[in-house]
Design a protein around this motif. Structure first.
Motif, PDB file in Angstrom:
ATOM      1  N   ARG A 386       0.852  -1.188   0.000  1.00 57.58           N
ATOM      2  CA  ARG A 386       0.000   0.000   0.000  1.00 57.58           C
ATOM      3  C   ARG A 386       0.891   1.242   0.000  1.00 57.58           C
ATOM      4  NH1 ARG A 386      -3.276  -2.404   4.183  1.00 57.58           N
ATOM      5  NH2 ARG A 386      -2.542  -0.855   5.680  1.00 57.58           N
ATOM      6  N   PRO A 387       0.375   2.368  -0.503  1.00 55.64           N
ATOM      7  CA  PRO A 387       1.139   3.615  -0.421  1.00 55.64           C
ATOM      8  C   PRO A 387       1.099   4.178   0.989  1.00 55.64           C
ATOM      9  CG  PRO A 387      -0.985   3.994  -1.482  1.00 55.64           C
ATOM     10  CD  PRO A 387      -0.878   2.515  -1.270  1.00 55.64           C
ATOM     11  N   VAL A 388       2.243   4.653   1.458  1.00 51.69           N
ATOM     12  CA  VAL A 388       2.316   5.253   2.791  1.00 51.69           C
ATOM     13  C   VAL A 388       3.135   6.550   2.699  1.00 51.69           C
ATOM     14  CG1 VAL A 388       2.176   3.024   3.969  1.00 51.69           C
ATOM     15  CG2 VAL A 388       4.410   3.986   3.420  1.00 51.69           C
ATOM     16  N   PHE A 389       2.890   7.421   3.662  1.00 50.39           N
ATOM     17  CA  PHE A 389       3.645   8.680   3.717  1.00 50.39           C
ATOM     18  C   PHE A 389       4.973   8.461   4.432  1.00 50.39           C
ATOM     19  CE2 PHE A 389      -0.559  10.573   3.041  1.00 50.39           C
ATOM     20  CZ  PHE A 389      -0.251  11.542   2.091  1.00 50.39           C
ATOM     21  N   GLN A 390       6.046   8.962   3.846  1.00 50.47           N
ATOM     22  CA  GLN A 390       7.341   9.076   4.509  1.00 50.47           C
ATOM     23  C   GLN A 390       7.754  10.541   4.392  1.00 50.47           C
ATOM     24  OE1 GLN A 390      10.344   6.379   3.085  1.00 50.47           O
ATOM     25  NE2 GLN A 390       9.444   4.611   4.148  1.00 50.47           N
ATOM     26  N   GLY A 391       7.490  11.283   5.449  1.00 49.76           N
ATOM     27  CA  GLY A 391       7.666  12.729   5.377  1.00 49.76           C
ATOM     28  C   GLY A 391       6.665  13.311   4.404  1.00 49.76           C
ATOM     29  N   ALA A 397       4.936   0.482   0.323  1.00 48.25           N
ATOM     30  CA  ALA A 397       5.384  -0.265   1.510  1.00 48.25           C
ATOM     31  C   ALA A 397       4.645  -1.591   1.600  1.00 48.25           C
ATOM     32  CB  ALA A 397       5.153   0.552   2.773  1.00 48.25           C
ATOM     33  N   LYS A 398       5.310  -2.567   2.201  1.00 51.30           N
ATOM     34  CA  LYS A 398       4.686  -3.863   2.475  1.00 51.30           C
ATOM     35  C   LYS A 398       4.243  -3.870   3.938  1.00 51.30           C
ATOM     36  CE  LYS A 398       7.207  -6.454  -1.010  1.00 51.30           C
ATOM     37  NZ  LYS A 398       8.080  -7.619  -1.316  1.00 51.30           N
TER      38      LYS A 398
END
Length: 436
Positions: A386-391, A397-398
């Motif tokens: 799924r897409p996740v926020f990093q900053g 991300a898994k």
């Protein structure tokens, strides 16, 4: 001719009775010495019973699902010899071959000759004396069911049931081993499909069927009912980013050489073992009758495994002392033994905590049932991307949800949540799994 009573031998220390899970003979049929006649299930294993004599079967002690006490009559055979010859045929102990259990020495079983039968045929004699002498000695038995499989090929109850549903005679299925397995049945169906054979259409209406709950299925039902009846469960679920863990697993597999391929499971067990010392209340067994909790100093990891007979839980002993490759090998060995019904008794009990996983079939979250008398069970769920926020960035991300069910009499919600956070830290920073 003489009648020989084959009594159920002692098939394990502390075993008082065994359940009939399959008959391989019927009343009126001829049985040869050392021929398999029944499968008996105890709390520890399934035992294949073999006839110590040759002759005609005149009585069977019950139907599939019935319990037979040790020392009670299992089968009566009309032997070929005279009354005084019958005992000599079985001077030695009957050897019960238990899959995966070595050197079980049952008590010797000896013939008990009775008066020679008259010229009355066995069928008529059976009607006149339906186990009367045995009942007079307090050994209650019931006539065997006539509804047994037409084929006498050796096969597990699951394979027999599947063959019956498909309308396949097991006697026609070729096998390289001593019994027909699911793979043999699959090969037979593939061959027959090329010859114009078609299995029953799945969408056709079928009659209702009543299935007796016996054997492993009954043990599972009893254990699950006892766990839910006695244990106040609660389940905690958290989300874990396993992107780095999956990348490390791929690197390890790429360089594994002759070692077994790693799944997520051995890495999970390493993480569980490293995090448990700070949370000893989770690695414990609760004797609710004595009111005593035993916190274990070792991790004996139960591993829920699906088999044709149902769910079983082999145990990885001293998991805390094994590296990831050793765990992978042990997982494979125990899973194979469980599916082949060859687990040893010592490999099936004494766990301190259990892990259960449906692998790729896993869903978003599970609420696993605790393996009593343990107090916790951990269930990794399906990994999804799924897409996740990093900053300010969005990255792929898994992610995996991790479930843990606990016994609320021993473990508080805060303890369970704190433990999962410690486990999460190890799984999201996998280099810590191998740090001293």
């Amino acid at each position: 001719m003489a009648r020989f009573t084959f009594r159920l031998p002692d098939i394990g220390e502390g075993i008082a009775e065994a359940e009939i899970v399959a008959w391989h003979v019927r009343v009126g049929e001829r049985v040869e010495e050392d021929q398999q006649v029944a499968d008996m299930m105890t709390d520890k294993a399934t035992v294949e019973m073999e006839s110590p004599v040759s002759g005609i079967v005149v009585e069977l002690a019950g139907e599939v699902g019935d319990q037979v006490a040790i020392g009670s009559a299992l089968m009566v055979v009309e032997t070929d010899g005279d009354a005084d010859e019958a005992p000599a045929a079985i001077e030695e102990a009957v050897e019960a071959e238990t899959p995966g259990v070595e050197e079980i020495q049952p008590n010797p079983v000896r013939a008990e000759p009775v008066e020679a039968p008259s010229s009355t045929s066995p069928a008529v004699e059976k009607e006149e004396q339906p186990f009367d002498k045995l009942k007079a000695n307090g050994e209650g038995v019931s006539p065997a069911s006539e509804a047994t499989a037409k084929s006498h090929a050796l096969a597990s109850p699951a394979v027999r049931a599947r063959a019956k549903d498909l309308g396949v005679d097991l006697a026609a299925v070729k096998t390289d081993g001593d019994r027909v397995r699911h793979a043999d049945l699959d090969a037979y169906l593939r061959y027959q499909s090329g010859q114009g054979y078609h299995a029953p259409h799945a969408s056709r209406a079928r009659d209702d069927e009543t299935i007796k709950v016996i054997g492993m299925r009954r043990k599972i039902a009893e254990n699950m009912a006892a766990a839910k009846r006695n244990i106040p469960h609660f389940t905690y679920v958290d989300e874990i980013d396993v992107t780095s863990l999956e990348a490390m697993r791929a690197d390890l597999n790429a360089n594994r050489g002759q070692r077994p391929k790693l799944t997520m499971l051995p890495l999970m067990i390493v993480a569980i073992c490293r995090s448990l010392p700070q949370f000893p209340m989770l690695n414990a067994r609760y004797d609710d009758e004595a009111g005593v909790v035993t916190r274990s100093g070792r991790v004996h990891m139960g591993m829920a495994t699906q088999t044709d007979a149902g769910l079983t839980v082999p145990v990885i002993r001293d998991a805390q002392d094994k590296n990831v490759w050793q765990l992978a090998a042990e997982i494979g060995r125990l899973a194979e033994a469980a599916r082949a019904n060859k687990l040893k008794p010592e490999e099936m009990g004494g766990g301190t905590i259990t892990i259960t996983s449906l692998g790729p079939l896993g869903g978003i979250a599970t609420t696993p049932v605790i393996n009593r008398p343990e107090v916790a069970i951990i269930g990794p769920n399906k990994i999804v991307e799924r897409p996740v926020f990093q900053g300010d960035d969005i990255v792929r991300a898994k992610l995996m949800n991790l479930s843990i069910s606990c016994d609320h009499r021993v473990v508080d919600g805060w303890d369970a949540a704190s433990y999962v956070q410690a486990l999460k830290k190890l799984l999201e920073t996998p280099v810590l799994l191998f740090a001293d």
